[in-house]
Design an enzyme around this catalytic site. Structure first.
Site, PDB file in Angstrom:
ATOM      1  NE  ARG A 111     -37.157  -5.159 101.379  1.00 50.49           N
ATOM      2  CZ  ARG A 111     -36.466  -6.142 101.933  1.00 50.49           C
ATOM      3  NH1 ARG A 111     -35.224  -6.384 101.570  1.00 50.49           N
ATOM      4  NH2 ARG A 111     -37.006  -6.894 102.874  1.00 50.49           N
TER       5      ARG A 111
ATOM      6  CB  CYS B 194     -44.850  -0.171  87.503  1.00 55.11           C
ATOM      7  SG  CYS B 194     -45.703  -0.805  86.046  1.00 55.11           S
TER       8      CYS B 194
ATOM      9  CD  GLU C  64     -36.972 -12.449  99.922  1.00 51.59           C
ATOM     10  OE1 GLU C  64     -37.694 -11.558 100.392  1.00 51.59           O
ATOM     11  OE2 GLU C  64     -36.508 -13.362 100.616  1.00 51.59           O
TER      12      GLU C  64
ATOM     13  CB  CYS D 202     -50.124   1.257  86.986  1.00 52.17           C
ATOM     14  SG  CYS D 202     -49.035   0.498  85.767  1.00 52.17           S
TER      15      CYS D 202
ATOM     16  CD  GLU E 279     -32.126 -13.035 101.644  1.00 48.16           C
ATOM     17  OE1 GLU E 279     -32.961 -12.890 102.558  1.00 48.16           O
ATOM     18  OE2 GLU E 279     -32.115 -12.319 100.635  1.00 48.16           O
TER      19      GLU E 279
ATOM     20  CE  LYS F 244     -33.056   1.358 114.393  1.00 48.06           C
ATOM     21  NZ  LYS F 244     -34.145   1.495 113.379  1.00 48.06           N
TER      22      LYS F 244
ATOM     23  CG  HIS G 116     -32.872  -9.488 109.994  1.00 51.66           C
ATOM     24  ND1 HIS G 116     -31.914 -10.466 109.847  1.00 51.66           N
ATOM     25  CD2 HIS G 116     -34.002  -9.979 109.429  1.00 51.66           C
ATOM     26  CE1 HIS G 116     -32.456 -11.506 109.204  1.00 51.66           C
ATOM     27  NE2 HIS G 116     -33.717 -11.236 108.956  1.00 51.66           N
TER      28      HIS G 116
HETATM   29  C1  GLA Z   1     -35.658 -11.193 102.803  1.00 48.24           C
HETATM   30  C2  GLA Z   1     -34.855 -10.186 102.015  1.00 48.24           C
HETATM   31  C3  GLA Z   1     -33.717  -9.613 102.789  1.00 48.24           C
HETATM   32  C4  GLA Z   1     -34.113  -9.315 104.212  1.00 48.24           C
HETATM   33  C5  GLA Z   1     -34.651 -10.563 104.836  1.00 48.24           C
HETATM   34  C6  GLA Z   1     -35.030 -10.385 106.287  1.00 48.24           C
HETATM   35  O1  GLA Z   1     -35.250 -12.480 102.644  1.00 48.24           O
HETATM   36  O2  GLA Z   1     -34.385 -10.708 100.798  1.00 48.24           O
HETATM   37  O3  GLA Z   1     -33.305  -8.438 102.125  1.00 48.24           O
HETATM   38  O4  GLA Z   1     -35.084  -8.329 104.230  1.00 48.24           O
HETATM   39  O5  GLA Z   1     -35.803 -10.962 104.144  1.00 48.24           O
HETATM   40  O6  GLA Z   1     -35.420 -11.592 106.865  1.00 48.24           O
HETATM   41 ZN    ZN Z   2     -47.878  -1.221  86.663  1.00 52.74          ZN
END
Ligand code: GLA
Ligand code: ZN
Length: 691
Positions: free
Chosen positions: A118, A122, A157, A164, A309, A358, A360
């Site tokens: 993920r 760019c 985040e 590039c 979170e 999985k 977490h």
């Molecule tokens: C970040 C992400 C979540 C997850 C957590 C795991 O905060 O935003 O998608 O990956 O970390 O701690």
């Molecule tokens: Zn770029």
């Protein structure tokens, strides 16, 4: 920041919001029924939906499938659960990268990232921008009238930097905008050094790998550019969301990322949201969390923020992922609220059976309702109702500490006297001294209004603009107490030395100058003591390590001197009276206890008192509304702690009446939230005779 939108949000969702990331697309429909039943049981009122659902929502370019989202939005709403709907741009689907490889980010070495994880986009790609905006628009149009839509969660985040050719072009355009002419760029970057003078804009590039070190001003500007470039993605989506759903607040979740200057970003959002994962295995992680929470509150100018979170138990991204011991998730949740959060949310609702995360933890673990984690999650969600009235309350502080992304980028630059310097660690050490002193702290930059504060702690502020040094001077002259540590006030915003002797931007303020920086070898420890004749810090003893300034006092006087080594007898810490205030300068790295003693000394001189007296390891904060003061007592210790109350009121969690003078016993990991009327105690008031 828009208060009207947040007022609407609070009308929909009064009190402290409980919930988490919900990824129903990973589960069959039968499970959804169980989800909403258990959400209700746990008091979940808001879920972040669709954060990583782009490939499901848009399986091919322009072909959308919102059927499952329609269904789950309705199901949640029927069960009284609101939605913090994400725009899914954090994880572009495979088709997008396959059809348009240009959307993939490129690392500094020039390697284009592949799909399969993920954040691989760019930020400059027009196709990425277009497709992100398109799906955000589709979502907004589709759910604009949905009663369950309470908030927008843009992306996730942000942390995707890119090297590039497109980013290179945009960087050049950004520089032209900033400097106007190539001459100005050459001057500001100091390109006569090592024959780097540019004669045409086409020669100017983002910092690709070079032989040796890259020009630090160029690197610093690339950091600024990356933050601005990513922020543009957010503001573009924000604008389209505001246009379609004018009453719905918009946020994105911060996580303390080095790439994004959250001071700038926060100004563009309706509310600040933060993801926090303190490591149960690290001794100082709760003080770090407290610092981050104070920063989040300060980013919104004191407005409440949202813990978007946290983990219910262990995470899975570290080498060893320790669990939160019984009661500690609850305590950490109250800690966020104690520092101004109006939400307690988790990643994620239900543990994923597959994929990278999985293992977490989740609110609902693989083991289901019988697990300790679920029991604690459920209990907390219900218990929080008792402190709903705390939501929207503010925190007042008389102490500020500086945290500045611009300085972070600059102070960790290349070829410095100490190249192992860690800004985060340094600020954390200074903050910890305040944390143990149990005073309320705001986190500012030197561009903020400093007038509300009596004490300003400035850890290693290497980059200091002229304007900032003028502000610091005014702060001191007007009666403020400044604590500033070594390697501060050294360069301006271009990473150019303030000439005339270090620390050029602070010399007159601290009343001393540095002849030479004298970093110490890794194991070295130099004893430091108060000079015999000096009463103020009598008994002060410290161990200096890492660094020594060879300090010449001018109008300052030594508060502590080195006892050994080549600087024996010279000042390690100085004090300077200027105007109605005072500047304490620390020319070395003091051990934790000594730093704390010194900070305490300054707090005493400034007349700043703890929020409430409490034993070490009990964190104390206060939030206030016009009618009530809410005192939070958080026992981080492994044993019982007692606190003798300075006020009468009600412990909201137990519902019990408490009286001033009464001794409250807090079990290990326990918490109390005492509501009183503000008139009974004003712990942040100056001592009498000093105003
Ligand atoms: C970040 C992400 C979540 C997850 C957590 C795991 O905060 O935003 O998608 O990956 O970390 O701690
Ligand atoms: Zn770029």
């Amino acid at each position: 920041m828009s208060d009207p939108r947040m007022n609407t949000f609070h009308r929909r969702l009064p009190g402290v919001v409980y919930g988490g990331d919900y990824n129903p697309e990973q589960w069959p429909r039968e499970v959804w029924q169980e989800d909403v039943r258990l959400m209700r049981a746990a008091g979940v009122r808001l879920v972040s939906l669709g954060v990583f659902s782009w490939s499901v929502l848009e399986p091919a370019d322009g072909r959308f499938d919102f059927s499952w989202l329609d269904e789950i939005m309705d199901l949640l709403w029927t069960n009284g659960i609101h939605v913090n709907l994400a725009t899914p741009n954090a994880a572009p689907p495979p088709w997008l990268a396959t059809d348009f490889p240009e959307i993939l980010s490129v690392d500094r070495q020039g390697v284009r990232h592949a799909i399969g994880s993920r954040g691989h986009f760019c930020p400059s790609s027009p196709v990425y921008r277009d497709r992100s905006r398109r799906i955000a628009t589709e979502l907004a149009e589709r759910y604009r009238k949905h009663p369950g839509l309470a908030m927008w969660h843009i992306g996730n985040e942000y942390h995707s930097d890119c090297f590039c050719d497109r980013c290179d072009d945009r960087f050049r355009a950004w520089l032209r905008q900033r400097y106007g002419t190539l001459d100005e760029l050459n001057r500001r970057w100091g390109t006569t050094f090592w024959s780097q003078r540019y004669s045409d804009w086409s020669q100017v590039h983002l910092p690709q790998p070079v032989r040796g070190w890259v020009n630090p001003s160029r690197e610093l500007d690339f950091s600024r550019f990356t933050s601005d470039n990513l922020l543009e993605l957010v503001t573009q989506e924000r604008d389209l969301l505001h246009a379609i759903t004018p009453d719905v607040p918009v946020t994105t979740n911060f996580f303390g990322c080095r790439l994004t200057d959250s001071h700038r970003w926060a100004k563009e959002l309706d509310v600040v949201a933060f993801d926090c994962y303190p490591d149960p295995g690290k001794p100082h992680s709760l003080a770090v969390a407290a610092f981050q929470y104070d920063l989040m509150r300060s980013l919104g100018n004191g407005r409440p923020w949202m813990l978007m979170e946290q983990a219910a138990g262990a995470v899975s991204q570290w080498k060893t992922n320790q669990v939160k011991q019984p009661g500690r998730m609850r305590l950490g949740s109250y800690q966020a609220v104690a520092h101004g959060s109006d939400a307690v949310m988790f990643f994620q609702w239900r543990a994923s059976p597959q994929g990278q995360e999985k293992f977490h933890s989740a609110m609902l673990p693989h083991g289901g309702e019988k697990t300790r984690t679920w029991q604690e999650v459920k209990a907390l969600g219900n218990e929080l109702r008792a402190i709903d009235e705390v939501a929207t309350a503010h925190t007042g502080a008389q102490v500020a500490i500086v945290w500045d992304w611009q300085n972070w980028w600059a102070v960790e630059g290349c070829a410095h006297p100490d190249n192992a310097f860690d800004y985060r660690d340094t600020v954390a050490r200074h903050y910890r001294a305040l944390w143990h002193s149990q005073v309320a702290v705001d986190v500012v930059t030197l561009d903020d209004d400093l007038s509300p504060y009596r004490v300003l702690v400035v850890p290693n502020q290497y980059l200091m603009t002229r304007r900032q040094s003028t502000a610091v001077r005014k702060f001191v002259e007007d009666g403020g107490h400044l604590v500033v540590s070594y390697f501060s006030g050294i360069v301006d915003e271009d990473d150019r030395i303030h000439e005339g002797g270090y620390p050029g931007a602070l010399r007159e303020i601290v009343g001393a100058h540095v002849q030479e920086f004298s970093p110490l070898p890794a194991e070295a420890a130099v004893p430091v003591q108060a000079p015999a004749e000096k009463a103020a810090l009598s008994g002060f003893f410290a161990t200096a390590s890492v660094w020594q300034d060879d300090l010449e006092t001018e109008t300052a006087r030594p508060l502590a001197v080195y006892r050994k080594g080549h600087l024996a007898g010279k000042a390690a810490v100085t004090e300077h009276e200027l105007g109605r205030g005072r500047a304490v300068y620390i020319g070395t790295r003091l051990d934790d206890d000594a730093l704390e003693a010194l900070v305490q000394h300054v707090l005493d001189l400034a007349g700043v008192r703890p929020v409430h007296a409490a034993p070490r390891g009990v964190e104390v904060t206060e939030r206030r509304t016009r009618t009530s003061a809410y005192l939070f007592l958080l026992n981080h210790r492994q044993d019982k702690a007692t606190v003798t109350l300075d006020r009468s009121g009600t412990d909201l969690i137990t519902g019990r009446r408490v009286e001033a003078g009464e001794t409250l016993v807090l079990d290990a990991a326990d918490v109390a939230v005492v509501r009183s009327s503000p008139a009974t105690s004003l712990p942040s008031e100056p001592p009498s005779g000093d105003s």
